[in-house]
Design a protein around this motif. Structure first.
Motif, PDB file in Angstrom:
ATOM      1  N   LYS A 193      46.602  32.630  18.698  1.00 39.18           N
ATOM      2  CA  LYS A 193      46.630  34.056  18.351  1.00 39.18           C
ATOM      3  C   LYS A 193      45.211  34.571  18.097  1.00 39.18           C
ATOM      4  O   LYS A 193      45.003  35.777  18.076  1.00 39.18           O
ATOM      5  CB  LYS A 193      47.463  34.284  17.069  1.00 39.18           C
ATOM      6  CG  LYS A 193      48.822  33.597  17.048  1.00 39.18           C
ATOM      7  CD  LYS A 193      49.829  34.249  17.991  1.00 39.18           C
ATOM      8  CE  LYS A 193      51.179  33.538  17.925  1.00 39.18           C
ATOM      9  NZ  LYS A 193      52.067  33.918  19.028  1.00 39.18           N
ATOM     10  N   GLY A 194      44.297  33.689  17.836  1.00 37.02           N
ATOM     11  CA  GLY A 194      42.938  34.129  17.494  1.00 37.02           C
ATOM     12  C   GLY A 194      41.919  33.560  18.472  1.00 37.02           C
ATOM     13  O   GLY A 194      42.183  33.472  19.667  1.00 37.02           O
ATOM     14  N   ARG A 195      40.791  33.160  17.920  1.00 33.93           N
ATOM     15  CA  ARG A 195      39.726  32.656  18.772  1.00 33.93           C
ATOM     16  C   ARG A 195      40.037  31.258  19.276  1.00 33.93           C
ATOM     17  O   ARG A 195      40.741  30.483  18.619  1.00 33.93           O
ATOM     18  CB  ARG A 195      38.410  32.637  17.975  1.00 33.93           C
ATOM     19  CG  ARG A 195      37.809  34.054  17.853  1.00 33.93           C
ATOM     20  CD  ARG A 195      36.453  34.003  17.214  1.00 33.93           C
ATOM     21  NE  ARG A 195      36.556  33.451  15.863  1.00 33.93           N
ATOM     22  CZ  ARG A 195      35.510  33.295  15.045  1.00 33.93           C
ATOM     23  NH1 ARG A 195      34.292  33.618  15.447  1.00 33.93           N
ATOM     24  NH2 ARG A 195      35.687  32.794  13.823  1.00 33.93           N
ATOM     25  N   PHE A 196      39.499  30.923  20.434  1.00 31.49           N
ATOM     26  CA  PHE A 196      39.742  29.586  21.004  1.00 31.49           C
ATOM     27  C   PHE A 196      38.565  29.211  21.902  1.00 31.49           C
ATOM     28  O   PHE A 196      37.761  30.065  22.296  1.00 31.49           O
ATOM     29  CB  PHE A 196      41.047  29.569  21.813  1.00 31.49           C
ATOM     30  CG  PHE A 196      41.004  30.492  22.989  1.00 31.49           C
ATOM     31  CD1 PHE A 196      40.530  30.048  24.227  1.00 31.49           C
ATOM     32  CD2 PHE A 196      41.402  31.823  22.875  1.00 31.49           C
ATOM     33  CE1 PHE A 196      40.480  30.907  25.314  1.00 31.49           C
ATOM     34  CE2 PHE A 196      41.344  32.685  23.952  1.00 31.49           C
ATOM     35  CZ  PHE A 196      40.892  32.228  25.173  1.00 31.49           C
ATOM     36  N   GLU A 197      38.523  27.939  22.189  1.00 29.77           N
ATOM     37  CA  GLU A 197      37.490  27.430  23.086  1.00 29.77           C
ATOM     38  C   GLU A 197      38.123  26.378  23.993  1.00 29.77           C
ATOM     39  O   GLU A 197      38.706  25.400  23.510  1.00 29.77           O
ATOM     40  CB  GLU A 197      36.355  26.806  22.266  1.00 29.77           C
ATOM     41  CG  GLU A 197      35.156  26.429  23.114  1.00 29.77           C
ATOM     42  CD  GLU A 197      33.978  25.987  22.237  1.00 29.77           C
ATOM     43  OE1 GLU A 197      32.984  26.734  22.150  1.00 29.77           O
ATOM     44  OE2 GLU A 197      34.062  24.894  21.639  1.00 29.77           O
ATOM     45  N   ASN A 203      30.498  18.973  28.813  1.00 31.76           N
ATOM     46  CA  ASN A 203      30.259  19.942  27.731  1.00 31.76           C
ATOM     47  C   ASN A 203      30.432  21.392  28.171  1.00 31.76           C
ATOM     48  O   ASN A 203      29.822  22.290  27.605  1.00 31.76           O
ATOM     49  CB  ASN A 203      28.864  19.764  27.127  1.00 31.76           C
ATOM     50  CG  ASN A 203      28.654  18.345  26.652  1.00 31.76           C
ATOM     51  OD1 ASN A 203      29.542  17.788  26.002  1.00 31.76           O
ATOM     52  ND2 ASN A 203      27.524  17.759  26.995  1.00 31.76           N
ATOM     53  N   GLU A 204      31.237  21.606  29.170  1.00 31.36           N
ATOM     54  CA  GLU A 204      31.495  22.980  29.586  1.00 31.36           C
ATOM     55  C   GLU A 204      32.499  23.607  28.621  1.00 31.36           C
ATOM     56  O   GLU A 204      33.443  22.942  28.172  1.00 31.36           O
ATOM     57  CB  GLU A 204      32.096  23.014  30.998  1.00 31.36           C
ATOM     58  CG  GLU A 204      31.239  22.386  32.072  1.00 31.36           C
ATOM     59  CD  GLU A 204      30.198  23.338  32.640  1.00 31.36           C
ATOM     60  OE1 GLU A 204      30.110  24.496  32.165  1.00 31.36           O
ATOM     61  OE2 GLU A 204      29.472  22.921  33.564  1.00 31.36           O
ATOM     62  N   THR A 205      32.317  24.871  28.312  1.00 27.54           N
ATOM     63  CA  THR A 205      33.301  25.588  27.495  1.00 27.54           C
ATOM     64  C   THR A 205      33.542  26.989  28.062  1.00 27.54           C
ATOM     65  O   THR A 205      32.673  27.569  28.709  1.00 27.54           O
ATOM     66  CB  THR A 205      32.825  25.762  26.030  1.00 27.54           C
ATOM     67  OG1 THR A 205      31.605  26.504  26.048  1.00 27.54           O
ATOM     68  CG2 THR A 205      32.593  24.431  25.340  1.00 27.54           C
ATOM     69  N   ILE A 206      34.757  27.468  27.807  1.00 26.83           N
ATOM     70  CA  ILE A 206      35.147  28.842  28.167  1.00 26.83           C
ATOM     71  C   ILE A 206      35.919  29.370  26.961  1.00 26.83           C
ATOM     72  O   ILE A 206      36.754  28.654  26.411  1.00 26.83           O
ATOM     73  CB  ILE A 206      36.045  28.862  29.430  1.00 26.83           C
ATOM     74  CG1 ILE A 206      35.302  28.313  30.648  1.00 26.83           C
ATOM     75  CG2 ILE A 206      36.554  30.275  29.713  1.00 26.83           C
ATOM     76  CD1 ILE A 206      36.171  28.116  31.885  1.00 26.83           C
ATOM     77  N   ASN A 207      35.660  30.598  26.567  1.00 26.62           N
ATOM     78  CA  ASN A 207      36.418  31.093  25.401  1.00 26.62           C
ATOM     79  C   ASN A 207      37.113  32.428  25.654  1.00 26.62           C
ATOM     80  O   ASN A 207      37.300  33.231  24.745  1.00 26.62           O
ATOM     81  CB  ASN A 207      35.541  31.153  24.144  1.00 26.62           C
ATOM     82  CG  ASN A 207      34.250  31.894  24.425  1.00 26.62           C
ATOM     83  OD1 ASN A 207      34.218  32.733  25.311  1.00 26.62           O
ATOM     84  ND2 ASN A 207      33.210  31.570  23.675  1.00 26.62           N
ATOM     85  N   LYS A 208      37.537  32.582  26.883  1.00 25.90           N
ATOM     86  CA  LYS A 208      38.182  33.835  27.272  1.00 25.90           C
ATOM     87  C   LYS A 208      39.177  33.522  28.386  1.00 25.90           C
ATOM     88  O   LYS A 208      38.932  32.635  29.204  1.00 25.90           O
ATOM     89  CB  LYS A 208      37.086  34.761  27.799  1.00 25.90           C
ATOM     90  CG  LYS A 208      37.534  36.143  28.232  1.00 25.90           C
ATOM     91  CD  LYS A 208      36.301  36.980  28.591  1.00 25.90           C
ATOM     92  CE  LYS A 208      36.670  38.366  29.075  1.00 25.90           C
ATOM     93  NZ  LYS A 208      37.465  38.396  30.297  1.00 25.90           N
ATOM     94  N   ILE A 209      40.288  34.251  28.400  1.00 29.08           N
ATOM     95  CA  ILE A 209      41.214  34.164  29.533  1.00 29.08           C
ATOM     96  C   ILE A 209      40.987  35.395  30.408  1.00 29.08           C
ATOM     97  O   ILE A 209      41.100  36.525  29.925  1.00 29.08           O
ATOM     98  CB  ILE A 209      42.686  34.128  29.055  1.00 29.08           C
ATOM     99  CG1 ILE A 209      42.962  32.919  28.149  1.00 29.08           C
ATOM    100  CG2 ILE A 209      43.648  34.150  30.248  1.00 29.08           C
ATOM    101  CD1 ILE A 209      42.896  31.572  28.823  1.00 29.08           C
ATOM    102  N   ASP A 255      40.605  24.116  21.736  1.00 28.21           N
ATOM    103  CA  ASP A 255      40.536  24.142  20.277  1.00 28.21           C
ATOM    104  C   ASP A 255      40.731  25.584  19.831  1.00 28.21           C
ATOM    105  O   ASP A 255      40.132  26.489  20.420  1.00 28.21           O
ATOM    106  CB  ASP A 255      39.163  23.638  19.806  1.00 28.21           C
ATOM    107  CG  ASP A 255      38.985  22.154  20.108  1.00 28.21           C
ATOM    108  OD1 ASP A 255      39.973  21.404  20.005  1.00 28.21           O
ATOM    109  OD2 ASP A 255      37.859  21.764  20.472  1.00 28.21           O
ATOM    110  N   TYR A 256      41.571  25.793  18.823  1.00 34.10           N
ATOM    111  CA  TYR A 256      41.802  27.182  18.422  1.00 34.10           C
ATOM    112  C   TYR A 256      41.887  27.323  16.908  1.00 34.10           C
ATOM    113  O   TYR A 256      42.178  26.364  16.193  1.00 34.10           O
ATOM    114  CB  TYR A 256      43.060  27.743  19.101  1.00 34.10           C
ATOM    115  CG  TYR A 256      44.344  27.031  18.787  1.00 34.10           C
ATOM    116  CD1 TYR A 256      44.761  25.949  19.554  1.00 34.10           C
ATOM    117  CD2 TYR A 256      45.159  27.458  17.730  1.00 34.10           C
ATOM    118  CE1 TYR A 256      45.960  25.302  19.268  1.00 34.10           C
ATOM    119  CE2 TYR A 256      46.349  26.818  17.449  1.00 34.10           C
ATOM    120  CZ  TYR A 256      46.743  25.738  18.222  1.00 34.10           C
ATOM    121  OH  TYR A 256      47.906  25.096  17.935  1.00 34.10           O
TER     122      TYR A 256
END
Lengths: 260, 260, 260
Positions: A193-197, A203-209, A255-256
């Motif tokens: 429901k909130g922020r996520f990664e 070590n790649e990350t995305i924090n948006k759909i 991770d959220y």
């Protein structure tokens, strides 16, 4: 004119697929035959189930679908015919149906035809084609065999859910090299429901759909829910699998922030 | 509705195959077109003949089959149309028919149509498609040309038979990487009545014919007569060609006990 | 029975193409569906245009052709429907039509259907399939949207013409590894009346245009105008691209004697 679709691990180059199609039009002239895919990795029922599950709802009701993945007498002595969501499905009792169907089918019979074992390794042709033609011609499941209450059950690899994380797996890489995971929109929306990664190798990350591939500049990575409603890692106009080093069975972790 | 099958070395990615199919439906609307294979190795008539020979008997009688392997004007200035086992076959006179047919066809004509040489390199489209549509629409072979008593003869690579041995060759590797030899069930059963040993590279041996792939544990090698009735080296759920290092044209020898 | 062809970069192994075909037969039963090619390199509209341009004239008039190359909402928010040389063409307004059509189409409309955005990344299915079925069933372009006078214009890579030379580029390599350039028969015949020399990498030269692949000995290089009427570098029974080291975008130069 009946309609039959084919999903198999037969490939396109050999004569096996042509033998199947020839048998269909011999037994039921003018049948419309549509290939779903024959590039399922040999014997890989999970992949066959994934492809079929996403394709068959687009076909008309009462379409007859043959599933010929990992289909031979020796491993799967039994063959099943199902009515599922107003489609007919035919294939070996090797667990593929438990991976396709979200609920138990409307009707399930064990195929009880007098089997001509002309080709001991080609049950697809000997057993499934005559049954498919029977159904496509308007025949009933009752003629094919007796009702059955069970089948071989296989478990889909499900994502692991923990406090503040979902750990999924790469289950498919498509022709564009989009990387498809076993995390569905439902898994995601129920928990996050909130922020996520989203984290994956190197070590790649995305924090948006994203909603569209084109939301990020060309060559940039993104994450979205693809046509299958599964979480996908992609690169706009690029080949995510190769460029990010993501392969089948690799781990993707989200991770959220837990919202109370 | 007529039916036409296509076997060629055209591949699937170019526009050539689509041009052929478009021409067929332009000349004979509603024809059902079924691909046998277009992955025949370029110019390889032996491979085309092997695939076709195993596929066509599954099609209905009077099906029209176009064989477009190694098919251009320059090499094969003549084109043939055949009635063989109640099927129609059309293709260049390059030896492919002598590799397909076990007996001389019921009828053989040399195609004598007024050839439009619109595409000098595309006889498949210019010559074979109009003839195929003519036959699929119910036309006769007599209209296409004059009777012929001979054709270009090519010899299949036959196994070598000696005292106590049959020495064969790998002629095809299928999508599962099953290794198919030119030793048929007939060759085997006529000679081998007692113990035998199948030998191939890296000192591998097999001394049993299986009926099913699943008769041995997963990952184990086995030998059986496949759908084509040819002796096949396979690995249960594995890729025999890669794992055993068996390639096209490699030798497989069966040593056997002569029973007097 | 309507006819719809499909040209796309979807590939054959995934479920996307099957979803498109299933949707077509659901919306317009008994449609004959013919694949032109689905092996267009991802997002490559120039390649898609080349393949389509050479294939579609072989189809019957009034055939409906779906062009699904580089087709998603995000990049191409508009979709077009055309009447061109008595065929119907449908696809995204991404420049592909300017590469296909030699003259402005007889009629061009911007598709104005109520778009169900069920699959935000699958406009091919959501937008183009319903429009194609409408046309294949005998519907008109006027129903689909309003007339339009412009589209997105892309330029084909044209050969460079100079005094005594034409410098072209490799635009396609086919399944036989024939190397196809952007120099057409028209370019050639308008300028070259006397002696010429075709030059390409590794100091290879050819100074003759052949009519047939078989005009030179097997294994020898040659040059001819292929089925597409483009200048092609080939090897008789051989793989020109690999053997001559010619790849996409490489340069081919023709030096010629200017005749006054």
């Amino acid at each position: 004119m009946g309609m039959i679709t084919l999903t198999s691990d037969l490939g396109y180059k050999d004569f096996y697929l042509a033998a199947v199609k020839g048998s269909i039009v011999t037994q039921l002239p003018n049948t419309q035959i549509i290939d779903i895919s024959h590039s399922v990795a040999p014997f890989n029922i999970a992949q066959g189930a994934f492809l079929f599950r996403n394709a068959f709802p687009h076909f008309p009701r009462r379409t007859v679908h043959i599933l010929g993945v990992n289909c031979d007498y020796s491993n799967n002595p039994e063959f099943l015919a199902l009515a599922y969501r107003e489609h007919y499905l035919l294939g070996p009792d090797n667990g593929i149906f438990s991976l396709i169907c979200e609920e138990f089918p409307e009707k399930l019979v064990k195929i009880n035809l007098n089997r001509e074992t002309k080709f001991p390794h080609f049950a697809l042709l000997d057993v499934l084609v005559p049954c498919a033609c029977h159904l496509a011609a308007g025949g009933t499941l009752n003629t094919l065999g007796d009702d059955q209450k069970t089948w071989i059950q296989k478990m889909d690899l499900k994502p692991v859910m923990g406090p503040g994380f979902i750990r999924g797996t790469v289950i498919y890489i498509d022709e564009y090299q989009n990387v498809i995971t076993n995390i569905t929109r439902k898994h995601f929306e129920e928990r996050i429901k909130g922020r996520f990664e989203i984290r994956f190798k190197r070590n790649e990350t995305i924090n948006k759909i994203s909603y569209h591939y084109g939301e990020v500049p060309e060559g940039e990575k993104l994450s979205l829910f693809g046509i299958s409603e599964h979480l996908e890692i992609a690169i706009n106009k690029g080949k995510a699998s190769g460029l990010l080093g993501l392969r089948m069975d690799d781990t993707i972790q989200i991770d959220y922030e837990e919202v109370s």
